[in-house]
Design an enzyme around this catalytic site. Structure first.
Site, short mmCIF file in Angstrom:
data_model
loop_
_atom_site.label_atom_id
_atom_site.label_comp_id
_atom_site.label_asym_id
_atom_site.label_seq_id
_atom_site.Cartn_x
_atom_site.Cartn_y
_atom_site.Cartn_z
N ASP A 156 66.64 -60.48 23.45
CA ASP A 156 65.66 -59.44 23.13
C ASP A 156 64.62 -59.92 22.12
O ASP A 156 63.42 -59.79 22.35
CB ASP A 156 66.38 -58.23 22.51
CG ASP A 156 66.63 -57.12 23.51
OD1 ASP A 156 65.83 -56.99 24.46
OD2 ASP A 156 67.61 -56.38 23.34
N GLU A 179 60.26 -52.57 21.78
CA GLU A 179 61.54 -51.96 21.46
C GLU A 179 62.14 -52.46 20.14
O GLU A 179 62.70 -51.69 19.38
CB GLU A 179 62.53 -52.20 22.62
CG GLU A 179 63.79 -51.40 22.43
CD GLU A 179 64.75 -51.48 23.61
OE1 GLU A 179 64.55 -52.35 24.48
OE2 GLU A 179 65.70 -50.69 23.65
N ASP A 244 59.39 -53.97 26.95
CA ASP A 244 60.85 -53.95 26.85
C ASP A 244 61.30 -55.37 27.18
O ASP A 244 61.29 -55.78 28.34
CB ASP A 244 61.46 -52.93 27.81
CG ASP A 244 62.94 -52.68 27.48
OD1 ASP A 244 63.52 -53.51 26.75
OD2 ASP A 244 63.48 -51.67 27.95
N ILE A 246 64.21 -57.00 27.10
CA ILE A 246 65.31 -56.99 28.09
C ILE A 246 65.67 -55.53 28.34
O ILE A 246 66.32 -54.87 27.51
CB ILE A 246 66.57 -57.75 27.60
CG1 ILE A 246 66.27 -59.23 27.41
CG2 ILE A 246 67.71 -57.58 28.62
CD1 ILE A 246 67.48 -60.07 27.00
N ASP A 247 65.21 -55.03 29.46
CA ASP A 247 65.58 -53.67 29.84
C ASP A 247 66.86 -53.78 30.68
O ASP A 247 66.97 -54.68 31.51
CB ASP A 247 64.45 -53.04 30.67
CG ASP A 247 64.79 -51.63 31.09
OD1 ASP A 247 65.37 -50.89 30.28
OD2 ASP A 247 64.46 -51.26 32.24
N THR A 249 70.09 -53.70 29.04
CA THR A 249 70.91 -54.61 28.22
C THR A 249 72.36 -54.62 28.73
O THR A 249 73.01 -55.66 28.72
CB THR A 249 70.89 -54.20 26.73
OG1 THR A 249 71.14 -52.80 26.65
CG2 THR A 249 69.56 -54.47 26.10
N HIS A 353 73.31 -42.43 31.06
CA HIS A 353 71.84 -42.47 31.14
C HIS A 353 71.30 -41.55 32.23
O HIS A 353 70.13 -41.19 32.21
CB HIS A 353 71.37 -43.91 31.44
CG HIS A 353 71.66 -44.88 30.35
ND1 HIS A 353 71.37 -46.22 30.43
CD2 HIS A 353 72.21 -44.70 29.11
CE1 HIS A 353 71.73 -46.84 29.33
NE2 HIS A 353 72.26 -45.94 28.51
N SER A 377 68.37 -51.05 34.66
CA SER A 377 66.99 -51.46 34.36
C SER A 377 65.93 -50.96 35.33
O SER A 377 66.23 -50.30 36.33
CB SER A 377 66.89 -52.99 34.27
OG SER A 377 66.69 -53.56 35.55
N LYS A 380 65.20 -50.94 39.37
CA LYS A 380 65.26 -49.82 40.33
C LYS A 380 63.85 -49.46 40.82
O LYS A 380 63.63 -49.23 42.00
CB LYS A 380 65.91 -48.59 39.67
CG LYS A 380 67.38 -48.75 39.36
CD LYS A 380 68.03 -47.47 38.86
CE LYS A 380 67.81 -47.18 37.40
NZ LYS A 380 68.35 -48.15 36.44
N ARG A 394 66.64 -40.18 37.91
CA ARG A 394 67.20 -40.31 36.56
C ARG A 394 67.35 -38.88 36.05
O ARG A 394 66.35 -38.21 35.73
CB ARG A 394 66.22 -41.11 35.69
CG ARG A 394 66.78 -41.58 34.38
CD ARG A 394 65.78 -42.48 33.66
NE ARG A 394 66.36 -43.11 32.51
CZ ARG A 394 67.04 -44.26 32.55
NH1 ARG A 394 67.19 -44.90 33.69
NH2 ARG A 394 67.54 -44.77 31.44
N ASP A 407 60.65 -48.11 28.84
CA ASP A 407 61.63 -48.09 29.94
C ASP A 407 61.01 -47.65 31.27
O ASP A 407 61.69 -47.68 32.30
CB ASP A 407 62.79 -47.14 29.62
CG ASP A 407 63.80 -47.76 28.65
OD1 ASP A 407 63.89 -49.00 28.60
OD2 ASP A 407 64.49 -47.00 27.93
N1 LIG Z 1 71.11 -41.06 26.88
C1 LIG Z 1 70.24 -41.78 27.55
N2 LIG Z 1 69.60 -41.26 28.61
C2 LIG Z 1 68.74 -41.99 29.32
N3 LIG Z 1 68.40 -43.28 29.01
C3 LIG Z 1 68.99 -43.83 27.96
C4 LIG Z 1 69.94 -43.14 27.18
N4 LIG Z 1 70.35 -43.98 26.21
C5 LIG Z 1 69.70 -45.14 26.37
N5 LIG Z 1 68.87 -45.07 27.41
C6 LIG Z 1 67.92 -46.07 27.91
O1 LIG Z 1 68.31 -46.51 29.19
C7 LIG Z 1 67.82 -47.81 29.34
C8 LIG Z 1 68.50 -48.52 30.45
O2 LIG Z 1 68.23 -47.83 31.61
P1 LIG Z 1 69.15 -47.99 32.89
O3 LIG Z 1 70.33 -47.12 32.69
O4 LIG Z 1 68.25 -47.50 33.97
O5 LIG Z 1 69.49 -49.41 32.99
C9 LIG Z 1 68.06 -48.43 28.00
O6 LIG Z 1 67.18 -49.50 27.84
P2 LIG Z 1 67.73 -50.91 27.24
O7 LIG Z 1 68.75 -51.42 28.15
O8 LIG Z 1 66.49 -51.71 27.18
O9 LIG Z 1 68.26 -50.56 25.90
C10 LIG Z 1 67.82 -47.29 27.04
O10 LIG Z 1 66.53 -47.33 26.47
MG LIG Z 2 65.04 -50.48 28.12
#
Ligand SMILES: Nc1ncnc2c1ncn2[C@@H]1O[C@H](COP(=O)(O)O)[C@@H](OP(=O)(O)O)[C@H]1O
Ligand SMILES: [Mg+2]
Length: 467
Positions: A156, A179, A244, A246-247, A249, A353, A377, A380, A394, A407
């Site tokens: 990151d 980020e 971002d 690394i989206d 993570t 998420h 990430s 999608k 989402r 994101d």
């Molecule tokens: N409660 C929540 N609801 C939705 N998104 C969230 C969340 N908590 C964290 N995230 C975000 O979801 C991203 C990842 O999305 P996905 O689930 O689609 O892979 C994370 O980015 P990072 O991985 O860069 O931290 C983070 O920013």
């Molecule tokens: Mg992200």
């Protein structure tokens, strides 16, 4: 036999009452000297409207998108056609004016295409992805504990520093929303030197491309300072980049999908987006499979770069292809779905998420039988944009969570430019103009334009108790 031109004929025609050219008995030389005022008047009569048209067209070009480069040309032709020979000195003025206006218009068109921004964004994402891949490989080799978060932290910080360096070099006045912030790096000497070791050795293997990004970062201190340049509050005004590094993570750690994401917003509107997805297949035709979210490699055949510019479509190309041509790439588009029951969904791997239960209920309502494909990430967004999948939902889990702009910014544009629509669960377009989060939105519904309303209807029916 062709008649010789009148001026060359030694015998003048006798004057005739029916011949307009002979309505006056004066010779052409007489005519030249005797009527300067009407000609001057004619000249002004033609010139002033022409100049006004040029000015108006040039001013309106950015608003209307009309290609005005052709307009000055046609005006010049028109003037010459009606008055050959009389405008020689003025025509060079007109030519100059035309050249000036075409230069201006070409510049406007280039700006509208955000050519340089796109190129820098693509290369910056590609360079940062090289770094993340190196970390991913180290992790895959098992040199770090699976539960250890440090690889993603290193990746990151390193990727963010490299992207910001490229943006600062090319667009020093632009604001950046990123980020990460450097506090942890400043405290932890060991972490800082680990990140620096990676950053200093990461470069594109095309020297011109590397030079365009400004070459290597000076030293570890400069790297830490660059990371903190990503602290803009965002907002509705001016040019703001969202990063971002690394989206996904969690996906990065589990060996699944992740993405390096970069987008440019101008006055709150996303204009340019680039998404580097090192673990997605290069082949746009490969449909998503259930296993896409785990045990991935970035071996041959993997690694794709999605890009889009507002109004100019979306493309994909291999992440490994470093080119100074921002237009190199294959146009991508969403799959046309005639029968929604044949569509497939993708959603987050993380149930925290996006609500998996609500997603299943929506699938059921729409008659979709295929299980959803789970992947981390913005991969999608890229996957549905090229028709590998169809719909990305989402669905809010927490009433208070605000989605982060980094994101979604790149993915939102790439899907819309590929023929999709992206809204929140209320049907509102994602609003990137209100700061670092999507404070005005809840969740995401992304689908091909033609079926988006139907999908949204099902989402709202299922979520009705919660909305
Ligand atoms: N409660 C929540 N609801 C939705 N998104 C969230 C969340 N908590 C964290 N995230 C975000 O979801 C991203 C990842 O999305 P996905 O689930 O689609 O892979 C994370 O980015 P990072 O991985 O860069 O931290 C983070 O920013
Ligand atoms: Mg992200």
């Amino acid at each position: 036999m062709p008649s010789s031109p009148a001026s060359a004929s030694p015998h003048k025609r006798p004057p005739s009452a029916s011949d307009p050219s002979s309505s006056s008995s004066s010779s052409s030389s007489d005519r030249r000297s005797s009527s300067p005022k009407p000609r001057l008047f004619l000249l002004l009569f033609l010139f002033i409207p022409a100049i006004i048209i040029l000015l108006l067209a040039s001013l309106l070009a950015p608003i209307t998108g009309v290609t005005t480069a052709l307009l000055p040309l046609s005006v010049t032709r028109l003037v010459h056609h009606h008055h050959p020979g009389h405008l020689s000195s003025s025509s060079s003025f007109l030519r100059q004016t035309r050249r000036l206006f075409s230069l201006h218009t070409t510049a406007t068109m280039r700006r509208d295409k955000y050519e340089k921004e796109l190129l820098v964004a693509q290369l910056a994402v590609q360079r940062a992805a090289i770094l993340t891949k190196r970390v991913f490989h180290e992790k895959a080799k098992g040199t770090v504990d699976k539960n250890d978060k440090s690889p993603v932290t290193i990746g990151d910080f390193g990727a963010q520093a490299l992207i910001i360096a490229a943006l600062q070099h090319n667009f020093p006045d632009d604001a950046i929303v990123a980020e990460e912030e450097s506090a942890k790096l400043r405290e932890d000497e060991k972490l800082r030197s680990t990140v620096w070791e990676l950053v200093k050795d990461t470069k594109l293997d095309n020297p011109d491309a590397e030079a365009l990004l400004g070459g290597p970062i000076r030293d570890a201190d400069a790297m830490v300072e660059l990371i903190d340049k990503g602290n803009s509050p965002g907002g509705a005004q001016g040019r703001i980049w969202a990063i971002d590094p690394i989206d996904g993570t969690k996906g990065f750690l589990r060996g699944g999908q992740y993405a390096v994401c970069l987008a440019l917003m101008v006055d709150g509107d996303v204009k340019v987006g680039a998404l580097g997805c090192p673990n997605l297949p290069v082949d746009d035709a490969a449909r998503l499979t259930a296993g896409i979210g785990e045990n991935q490699t970035d071996d041959d055949g993997h690694g794709v770069l999605f890009s889009a510019v507002l109004g100019h479509g979306a493309t994909s190309r291999p992440l490994a292809t470093v080119s100074l041509d921002p237009e190199l790439g294959t146009p991508i588009s969403m799959r046309a779905i005639d029968d929604l029951t044949q569509a497939n969904f993708c959603e987050s791997v993380e149930a925290g998420h996006s609500s998996h239960g609500d997603q299943a209920a929506i699938s059921h309502k729409l008659g979709i039988t295929a299980p959803s494909v789970r992947m981390d990430s913005q991969a999608k967004y890229g996957s549905i944009a090229r028709g590998a999948g169809d719909i990305y939902l989402r669905l809010p889990v927490s009433a208070t969570y605000q989605e982060k702009i980094w994101d979604h910014a790149a993915g939102d544009l790439i899907v819309r430019e590929a023929g999709g629509q992206v809204t929140d669960v209320h049907g509102k377009r994602l609003d990137f103009s209100v700061g670092r989060t999507l404070a005005n939105n809840k969740g995401v519904v992304a689908a091909p334009l033609a079926v988006h309303a139907k999908v949204l209807e099902a989402v709202q029916e299922v979520l009705s108790a919660k909305l």
